[in-house]
Structure formats: structure tokens, C-alpha cells
Design a protein around this motif. Structure first.
Motif, mmCIF file in Angstrom:
data_model
loop_
_atom_site.group_PDB
_atom_site.id
_atom_site.type_symbol
_atom_site.label_atom_id
_atom_site.label_comp_id
_atom_site.label_asym_id
_atom_site.label_seq_id
_atom_site.Cartn_x
_atom_site.Cartn_y
_atom_site.Cartn_z
ATOM 1 N N LEU A 7 23.382 8.471 47.020
ATOM 2 C CA LEU A 7 24.478 9.397 46.722
ATOM 3 C C LEU A 7 25.564 8.649 45.956
ATOM 4 O O LEU A 7 26.033 7.600 46.397
ATOM 5 N N ILE A 8 25.950 9.184 44.793
ATOM 6 C CA ILE A 8 27.126 8.697 44.058
ATOM 7 C C ILE A 8 28.256 9.650 44.395
ATOM 8 O O ILE A 8 28.248 10.809 43.997
ATOM 9 N N SER A 9 29.263 9.157 45.162
ATOM 10 C CA SER A 9 30.295 10.060 45.685
ATOM 11 C C SER A 9 31.615 9.979 44.922
ATOM 12 O O SER A 9 32.539 10.728 45.234
ATOM 13 N N ASP A 10 31.735 9.061 43.957
ATOM 14 C CA ASP A 10 32.933 8.970 43.121
ATOM 15 C C ASP A 10 32.527 9.044 41.657
ATOM 16 O O ASP A 10 31.387 8.741 41.294
ATOM 17 N N LYS A 11 33.470 9.406 40.803
ATOM 18 C CA LYS A 11 33.183 9.504 39.380
ATOM 19 C C LYS A 11 32.893 8.119 38.811
ATOM 20 O O LYS A 11 33.657 7.176 39.021
ATOM 21 N N VAL A 27 18.572 10.279 43.050
ATOM 22 C CA VAL A 27 20.028 10.152 43.086
ATOM 23 C C VAL A 27 20.689 11.518 42.996
ATOM 24 O O VAL A 27 20.241 12.399 42.253
ATOM 25 N N ASP A 28 21.742 11.713 43.796
ATOM 26 C CA ASP A 28 22.594 12.895 43.719
ATOM 27 C C ASP A 28 23.997 12.428 43.369
ATOM 28 O O ASP A 28 24.479 11.417 43.899
ATOM 29 N N VAL A 29 24.645 13.160 42.476
ATOM 30 C CA VAL A 29 26.039 12.869 42.113
ATOM 31 C C VAL A 29 26.888 14.009 42.646
ATOM 32 O O VAL A 29 26.855 15.124 42.127
ATOM 33 N N ILE A 30 27.608 13.752 43.725
ATOM 34 C CA ILE A 30 28.443 14.774 44.363
ATOM 35 C C ILE A 30 29.802 14.130 44.639
ATOM 36 O O ILE A 30 29.938 13.319 45.559
ATOM 37 N N THR A 31 30.799 14.452 43.851
ATOM 38 C CA THR A 31 32.106 13.799 43.961
ATOM 39 C C THR A 31 33.149 14.747 44.528
ATOM 40 O O THR A 31 32.969 15.969 44.532
#
Length: 527
Positions: A7-11, A27-31
Motif C-alpha cells: 500500500l502506498i498511503s502518501d503522494k 500495489v494499491d495507491v490510496i492516499t
């Protein structure tokens, strides 16, 4: 094989997600999630990639049941509860080099702005004034640049200051005289630095030892007219004391990019004479943002896919190139730690890990961590290389690592010794071939065996007929023997029997074996 999930949680730069995917991760990008939302989601991920916005607290970690690694795209990890992550077995990484140049350049820019009072001159000029006589600056050429912290960023800042023809002096407890000569700086103590420097630039992490390293007393005793730059971490300077000394004129100026409390909407330094600031822009360049994002993706995917550990803050680093070479040793080390942990009795207060032959040439920290992971499993089911050293420390275990250059009977050897109330107990193992860990000694008795699966350990009097009796017993209990390993001190003396079996050893089997003639010890083992 299931792909690791990240998980990428920040920009961060979108190429980070591409690197994860290219290297075998989903990978999931959820910010922008709230802590509650992140806590509800985090349990399904193996990796968490963050910048400074996400706060990884103990509460969030309690829900991260599958998490193996946290990667911080940047240097500071104040937003990660490292002790909580370590106790849970989660590796914490940062990217100390991706924004080093950018941060060092910002410190030099702040110094130049401070020397020539550029922000105030700019504001008044754009307001329609022409206050030329109000802004008398100072040259930096020939001045003394005092460096607090001579790590990667600090040394870059030093080289830039040298390029401006400044004399550089440095305070860093870890800076050796040889390294100082190599950098072309003079190593001094902190009080000497503050008494001689015209400009002081801080480049040290915030720890219990460095918090308020520039306290009121040190600032008051500093050279009159000194100017202070902090692009490292908030909390390194006593802000209230600095304000008073700026107002008194003892300190000529200060330039801060970081504050004790951020976002710094209010601060005692705001409006103080000779004070300039920026909103934590040290790493804010296009190049740095790309670099740290790509670096964290590379590091995390290397760990999740290949086992490489780079720039970790709570576990020994292990490059993706080193990992294949060390992996069989670490498997052996963990098995030996587990074996001695299962067999030794009583309150164990010390453990020694010895490396001999080819093993002595390898990095000792990963091997030590693997031994502790195996050994500490006697106390907890959720132990790995990350949290094992912390669990050992909590229990007051004295851990020693010894490297022998001597040549022994084996080309490579690991020995693990624990101290018990009845004396030391040790086990030893080697590698047969490049990747075949093998036990070769147990409590002073030579015995060769693989350590895997369910096993039965027996100490008995060396007498005819015993092997037949134990074989008959196991047959009657429906236990199939996989391998059979024997060792003894001398004929007729104490003998050791180590059996691998196809079924778990129940207490009824152990009780029955204890009743056999000549048996001294029976123990079921699991690997």
C-alpha cells in the motif's frame, strides 16, 4: 506463489508503483485516509510505503497482522513508532541518500539568505521602498562553518561550504580523525565549535541525546554574532532561548526549515529579529521527490521478493546480492538457536554465537539475529529476525557474537552456546555443500543430522538392544521414522539419538519412551 501486496498511503512519484509491479508486487495507491480508515485496511498488506503524512502508530500496527516492512520515502521517521514495529517484527526502512544533495543545498541557500538578509530586503523592496542602507550583510568567504553532524548530508554541506572558501569545523561523536582528514574538516568538541564558528549548520537526527543539543546555556556561551541554520529536525534547538538571544543581539541570525511542532502555524521565533524560515522544504525539489520514491520502492520490493534489507533502522542491512549467500547460514543459525532453546532448561541468561572458518568472513549481525529468532521462539510464537533482538533485550539476555579466524575440523562452522544454572550447553552446525545446513554436535556429542520437521531427541545409556526397543515403541504408537541419527561420547557411555518422524510427538509417546530401560532424557522437537 502469492505476490506481496503493498500500500502506498502518501503522494509520491507514480513511477514508484511501476517499480513495485515490475519487481513482482501487487500495489494499491490510496492516499489521504484517516487513521481509522488506514487501520481498517492495513491488515491485508505486506508492505506500507509512506512519506511524512501517514502516522504509523502502535494502534495502527496492532491491526497490521500481515505487515512485513514499512518504507519511508525520505530520511526522518518521526511518524513511525519504531519500537512498536520492531516488537511486531516489521522492518522499518528509510531512504537517507535520495534527498541528501537537496537538503544540503537548502542549508547553504539558507546561510546565504541569512548572510545577506535577502528575505527582508525582498519584502521591503517589493513594498515600494528602497532600503539600501538598512541591509548591511556579511561575506561567507573566509568565515568558519561549524557542522553539527557529519553524516551524509552534513558532509555534502561541508563540501559546498569549502567551495565557498569557508573553513569547516565539525562536531560528531562518530567522526574519526581519519575521516575528518579525508573530508578536509577539523574535528572539535561542541563547545569549541560554538565558540569559533560564524555559521552553525545542524545535520543530526533527533534522538534523546540530540534533543535541545543547542540549549539555552550553550547558546548563551556561543560566539557573539553567530548565525544558526537548522534544516535537519525540529527540537534540536531550544526555540524560546533562541528567540531571547536573537532579541538581545547575542545571536545575529537564524534560519530554520524545521520546527519542534509542525505544521508551525505559530512559533515563538516568528517575528524575531534576524530570523528567516521555510516550511520544511529541505527535500522539496523535483529530483529529490523522484529519487526517494524510486529508492523506497526498490528497497521494499527487494526485501519482499528477494530478502534483501537496505537502509533498515531496526534490523541489520542485507543486500539482495548478499542474501542468497547468507540465506543457508541464516537457516542453519535459526535451527541451532531453536534446538538449543528447546533443549536447554531453566532460566537462560546468556547466549554466545561463534563463527569459524568461512562463516567468520560473513556479516555477523544477520546470523546473530537468525540465532535469536530461533532461540526466542521458546518464549513466543510470533518471533522473527526483526523482533527477536528486542525480545532478548527485554528478557535481559546477554548476547555475545564471537568471530574465530582459526581453522577447525570443518570448513565452516556455527556454534551456539547458552548459559544455564548447571553450566554451558552448546550445539554446532555446518553446511554440507553450498546450501545444506547440518547439525554436527549437540552438548559435546558428535552427531550429524538435518534439523527439520518433527523430531525426537533421546539421551540414553549406550547398551545393546536400545535401538530395537525404541523402534518397536514408535511402531506401536503409529510413528513412522524418517531418519535415524546416533552419537555417543565413548562405548558404553551416554548416547544421543535424534530421530526425524512423520507425525508430531505426543506426550503419550514421550511418557512411554521415558519408561524404557536406560533412558535419561526424552524431548519432542519441532523445526
Amino acid at each position: 506463489m502469492t505476490k506481496p501486496k503493498v500500500l502506498i498511503s502518501d503522494k509520491m512519484d507514480p513511477n514508484a508503483a511501476k517499480i513495485f509491479e515490475e519487481r513482482g508486487c501487487d500495489v494499491d495507491v490510496i492516499t489521504g485516509e484517516t487513521p481509522e480508515e488506514l487501520k481498517a485496511r492495513i491488515g491485508e498488506y505486506d508492505g506500507l510505503a509512506i512519506r511524512s503524512s501517514t502516522k504509523v502508530t502502535a494502534d495502527i500496527l496492532s491491526a497490521a497482522t500481515n505487515l512485513k516492512v514499512i518504507g519511508r520515502a525520505g530520511i526522518g521517521v518521526d511518524n513511525v513508532d519504531i519500537p512498536a514495529a520492531s516488537s511486531q517484527g516489521v522492518v522499518v526502512m528509510n531512504t537517507p541518500f535520495g534527498n541528501s544533495i537537496t537538503t544540503a543545498e537548502h542549508a547553504i541557500a539558507m546561510m546565504m539568505a541569512l548572510a545577506r538578509q535577502i528575505p527582508a530586503a525582498n519584502a521591503r523592496t517589493q513594498a515600494g521602498e528602497w532600503p539600501k542602507s538598512d541591509f548591511m550583510g556579511v561575506e561567507v568567504t573566509g568565515k568558519t562553518f561549524g557542522l553539527i553532524g557529519a553524516g551524509n548530508i552534513g558532509t555534502i554541506a561541508a563540501s559546498r561550504a569549502q567551495g565557498l572558501k569557508m573553513k569547516v569545523i565539525a562536531y560528531d561523536p562518530f567522526l574519526t580523525e581519519e575521516r575528518a582528514v579525508e573530508l578536509g574538516v577539523e574535528k572539535v568538541d561542541l563547545d569549541t565549535l560554538l565558540s569559533r564558528a560564524d555559521f552553525v549548520s545542524l545535520h543530526t537526527p533527533l534522538t534523546d541525546q540530540t534533543r535541545n543539543i543547542l540549549n539555552r546555556e550553550r547558546l548563551e556561551n556561543a560566539k557573539p554574532g553567530i548565525r544558526i541554520i537548522n534544516c535537519a529536525r525540529g527540537g534540536l534547538v531550544d526555540e524560546a532561548a533562541l528567540k531571547d538571544l536573537l532579541e538581545s543581539g547575542h545571536i545575529a541570525g537564524a534560519a530554520f526549515d524545521v520546527f519542534e511542532t509542525e505544521p508551525a502555524k505559530e512559533n515563538p521565533l516568528f517575528g524575531a529579529p534576524g530570523f528567516i524560515c521555510t516550511p520544511h522544504l529541505g527535500a522539496s525539489t523535483t529530483e529529490a521527490q523522484v529519487n526517494v520514491a524510486l529508492q523506497v520502492a526498490e528497497q521494499m520490493s527487494d526485501y519482499l521478493v528477494n530478502g534483501g534489507v537496505t537502509n533498515a533502522l531496526n534490523v541489520p542491512s542485507l543486500s539482495a546480492e548478499e542474501a542468497p549467500k547468507l540465506r543457508p547460514y541464516m537457516k542453519l543459525a535459526e535451527s541451532l538457536g531453536s534446538l538449543v532453546g528447546q533443549l536447554a532448561h531453566g532460566n537462560l541468561t546468556k547466549i554466545s554465537i561463534e563463527r569459524e572458518g568461512a562463516a567468520a568472513e560473513l556479516s555477523g549481525k544477520p546470523i546473530e539475529a537468525a540465532v535469536l529468532a530461533g532461540f526466542m521462539s521458546r518464549y513466543s510464537d510470533s518471533v522473527n529476525m526483526v523482533n527477536a533482538p528486542y525480545l532478548a533485550k527485554e528478557r535481559g539476555l546477554d548476547v555475545r557474537s564471537v568471530r574465530h579466524e582459526r581453522e577447525g575440523a570443518y570448513n565452516t562452522l556455527l556454534r551456539v552456546t547458552v548459559g544455564t544454572s548447571t553450566g554451558d550447553r552448546s550445539v554446532a552446525g555446518t553446511l554440507f555443500g553450498p546450501e545444506a545446513p547440518r547439525l554436527v554436535e549437540i552438548f559435546g556429542v558428535g552427531i550429524e543430522a538435518d534439523l527439520a520437521g518433527d523430531m525426537l531427541y533421546i539421551v540414553n545409556e549406550d547398551a545393546p538392544g536400545f535401538i530395537g526397543r525404541i523402534g518397536t515403541l514408535l511402531g506401536e504408537k503409529g510413528i513412522n521414522i524418517g531418519t535415524f541419527h546416533l552419537g555417543r561420547r565413548d562405548a558404553g557411555d551416554e548416547a544421543v539419538l535424534l530421530l526425524s518422524v512423520d507425525q508430531p510427538i505426543g506426550q503419550d509417546v514421550i511418557d512411554a519412551a521415558c519408561k524404557l530401560e536406560g533412558v535419561k532424557t526424552v524431548k519432542g522437537l519441532e523445526f
